[in-house]
Write a protein that holds these residues in place. Structure first.
Motif, short mmCIF file in Angstrom:
data_model
loop_
_atom_site.label_atom_id
_atom_site.label_comp_id
_atom_site.label_asym_id
_atom_site.label_seq_id
_atom_site.Cartn_x
_atom_site.Cartn_y
_atom_site.Cartn_z
N GLY A 246 0.80 -1.27 0.24
CA GLY A 246 0.06 0.00 -0.18
C GLY A 246 0.66 1.39 0.00
O GLY A 246 0.38 2.12 0.45
N SER A 247 2.03 1.19 -0.39
CA SER A 247 2.92 2.35 -0.48
C SER A 247 2.68 2.99 -1.97
O SER A 247 3.03 2.42 -2.91
N GLU A 248 2.83 4.35 -1.90
CA GLU A 248 2.96 5.03 -3.26
C GLU A 248 4.31 5.16 -3.76
O GLU A 248 4.48 5.61 -4.95
N THR A 249 5.22 4.53 -3.04
CA THR A 249 6.84 4.47 -3.36
C THR A 249 7.17 3.12 -3.46
O THR A 249 7.04 2.50 -4.48
N THR A 250 7.67 2.71 -2.40
CA THR A 250 8.37 1.19 -2.39
C THR A 250 7.63 0.56 -1.18
O THR A 250 7.62 1.02 -0.13
N GLY A 251 7.58 -0.71 -1.32
CA GLY A 251 6.84 -1.54 -0.24
C GLY A 251 8.05 -1.66 0.97
O GLY A 251 7.89 -1.42 2.02
N VAL A 252 9.12 -2.18 0.51
CA VAL A 252 10.42 -2.24 1.59
C VAL A 252 11.51 -1.75 0.85
O VAL A 252 12.08 -2.12 -0.24
N SER A 253 12.36 -0.94 1.59
CA SER A 253 13.60 -0.21 1.22
C SER A 253 14.74 -0.37 2.46
O SER A 253 14.34 -0.03 3.34
N ILE B 176 11.98 -12.59 4.40
CA ILE B 176 11.75 -14.07 4.48
C ILE B 176 10.14 -14.32 4.46
O ILE B 176 9.74 -13.82 5.52
N GLY B 177 9.74 -14.96 3.50
CA GLY B 177 8.43 -15.73 3.78
C GLY B 177 7.12 -14.59 3.92
O GLY B 177 6.38 -14.97 4.87
N SER B 178 7.53 -13.55 3.42
CA SER B 178 6.36 -12.43 3.62
C SER B 178 5.71 -12.02 2.03
O SER B 178 6.12 -12.52 1.07
N GLU B 179 4.72 -11.28 2.10
CA GLU B 179 3.90 -10.63 0.79
C GLU B 179 4.29 -9.23 0.61
O GLU B 179 4.13 -8.55 1.84
N VAL B 180 4.86 -8.89 -0.50
CA VAL B 180 4.97 -7.24 -0.59
C VAL B 180 4.18 -7.18 -1.85
O VAL B 180 4.45 -7.60 -3.14
N ARG B 181 3.24 -6.40 -1.67
CA ARG B 181 2.03 -6.18 -2.84
C ARG B 181 1.57 -4.81 -2.98
O ARG B 181 1.54 -4.17 -1.84
N ASP B 182 1.16 -4.39 -4.13
CA ASP B 182 0.42 -3.15 -4.22
C ASP B 182 1.15 -1.80 -3.96
O ASP B 182 0.75 -0.83 -3.20
N ASN B 183 2.65 -1.80 -4.28
CA ASN B 183 3.12 -0.76 -4.17
C ASN B 183 3.71 -0.10 -5.57
O ASN B 183 3.29 -0.69 -6.72
N ASP B 184 4.41 1.03 -5.62
CA ASP B 184 5.03 1.39 -6.89
C ASP B 184 6.08 0.36 -7.13
O ASP B 184 6.19 -0.26 -8.25
N TYR B 185 7.04 0.16 -6.32
CA TYR B 185 8.36 -0.86 -6.53
C TYR B 185 7.94 -1.81 -5.31
O TYR B 185 7.44 -1.37 -4.16
N GLY B 186 8.26 -3.01 -5.39
CA GLY B 186 8.46 -4.09 -4.37
C GLY B 186 9.30 -3.80 -3.28
O GLY B 186 9.36 -3.20 -2.09
N VAL B 187 10.38 -4.36 -3.79
CA VAL B 187 11.66 -4.14 -2.89
C VAL B 187 12.78 -3.50 -3.39
O VAL B 187 13.22 -3.73 -4.40
N GLY C 226 11.93 -16.68 -0.56
CA GLY C 226 10.60 -17.02 -0.22
C GLY C 226 9.27 -16.20 0.09
O GLY C 226 8.28 -16.72 0.69
N ASN C 227 9.27 -15.09 -0.53
CA ASN C 227 8.41 -14.36 -0.65
C ASN C 227 7.36 -14.52 -1.88
O ASN C 227 7.79 -14.77 -3.08
N VAL C 228 6.29 -13.65 -1.76
CA VAL C 228 5.45 -13.56 -2.70
C VAL C 228 5.52 -11.84 -2.93
O VAL C 228 5.01 -11.10 -2.16
N ILE C 229 5.93 -11.56 -4.25
CA ILE C 229 6.32 -10.24 -4.47
C ILE C 229 5.09 -9.87 -5.51
O ILE C 229 5.42 -10.27 -6.84
N ALA C 230 4.08 -9.17 -5.44
CA ALA C 230 2.83 -9.07 -6.35
C ALA C 230 2.33 -7.56 -6.67
O ALA C 230 2.40 -6.94 -5.78
N ASN C 231 1.90 -7.62 -7.79
CA ASN C 231 0.80 -6.33 -8.01
C ASN C 231 1.62 -5.05 -7.83
O ASN C 231 1.01 -4.13 -7.46
N ASN C 232 2.83 -4.87 -8.12
CA ASN C 232 3.67 -3.56 -8.01
C ASN C 232 3.78 -3.02 -9.26
O ASN C 232 3.97 -3.81 -10.23
N LEU C 233 3.63 -1.66 -9.38
CA LEU C 233 3.36 -1.02 -10.36
C LEU C 233 4.57 -1.04 -11.50
O LEU C 233 4.71 -1.40 -12.66
N TYR C 234 6.01 -1.14 -10.81
CA TYR C 234 7.12 -1.31 -11.54
C TYR C 234 7.79 -2.63 -11.17
O TYR C 234 7.06 -3.73 -11.28
N TYR C 235 8.84 -2.58 -10.74
CA TYR C 235 9.92 -4.03 -10.54
C TYR C 235 9.62 -4.12 -9.15
O TYR C 235 9.22 -3.62 -8.24
#
Length: 247
Positions: free
Chosen positions: A156-163, A172-183, A195-204
């Motif tokens: 839910g970040s307008e920039t990056t999920g995790v930086s 580890i083992g997390s979901e990162v989704r619905d951001n501009d960038y994932g990680v 081991g993460n699910v990285i999904a529905n991010n606008l860019y990389y």
């Protein structure tokens, strides 16, 4: 300030602290006054090394900062029942405050909503564990070491999920989704993403910038604008990441 044996028993599971450390107290926070504290920050300020802060269900509208503390656990009643949202500062929940760090801090089973775009900021600390948390906004890690984020929902970040910036840690083992960038991994960081699910991010899904080191293994990359971007000079080990085919 007050030891609650019932909650101490409930919280006697896994911990990021050394097994040889003496058992601390359990400080209970409750908006309805049924605990020793109504505010999380008041409990943090009173906490001593080895203490656990148990946060009962509720929406806590306050700025939370953990700094100059060692061996402290903050445990929510459940991720769906405890929400922290900030008031005045950018960042609702901060661990470390330059130049003061925090060491052996564990946070689990709660949700943090962004304030000014930043949900959780970790600065200048060591041995930090975030487990089973939800962020609504950016999770930012800078100049911190031995940071582990696991089993969490980050988005839910307008920039990056995790930086990560000039930081050492693992996601580890997390979901990162619905951001501009994932990680994103930047500066002199050395980060393992596994081991993460990285999904529905606008860019990389993952960006490793020049000068940083990333180990990106066994992640599921779903419906992102791009997969893994490696910028000039970055050191990246990547293997067994999957990108499901479009139906």
């Amino acid at each position: 300030m007050i030891l609650c044996p019932l909650f101490a028993a409930l919280l006697s599971g896994g911990t990021a602290m050394a097994d040889s450390a003496p058992a601390g107290r359990t400080l209970v926070v409750a908006l309805d006054g049924s605990g020793a504290y109504r505010e999380i920050q008041a409990a943090i300020d009173d906490a001593k090394p080895g203490d656990t802060i148990f946060i009962k269900a509720g929406h806590y509208r306050e700025d939370v900062v953990v700094h100059s503390k060692d061996r402290l656990r903050l445990i929510g009643e459940s991720r769906d029942q405890v929400t922290i949202s900030g008031l005045k500062r950018v960042g609702a929940f901060r661990i470390g405050k330059w130049p003061y760090g925090a060491n052996e801090i564990e946070v689990r089973d709660l949700t943090v909503s962004e304030n000014g775009g930043l949900a959780v900021g970790i600065f200048n600390g060591t041995h930090i564990l975030l487990s089973n948390i939800r962020t609504r906004g950016l999770l930012y890690v800078q100049q911190a070491k031995a940071v582990r984020v696991e089993k969490s929902l980050l988005g839910g970040s307008e920039t990056t999920g995790v930086s990560f910036v000039d930081a050492q840690g693992e996601l580890i083992g997390s979901e990162v989704r619905d951001n501009d960038y994932g990680v994103t991994i930047a500066g002199k960081s050395d980060v393992r993403v596994e081991g993460n699910v990285i999904a529905n991010n606008l860019y990389y899904a993952v960006v490793v910038q020049a000068g940083a080191k990333g180990t990106v293994l066994r992640n599921r990359l779903v419906k992102n604008g791009g997969t893994i971007a490696v910028q000039g000079g970055a050191q990246v080990e990547q293997a067994d990441n999957t990108v499901p085919s479009a139906p």
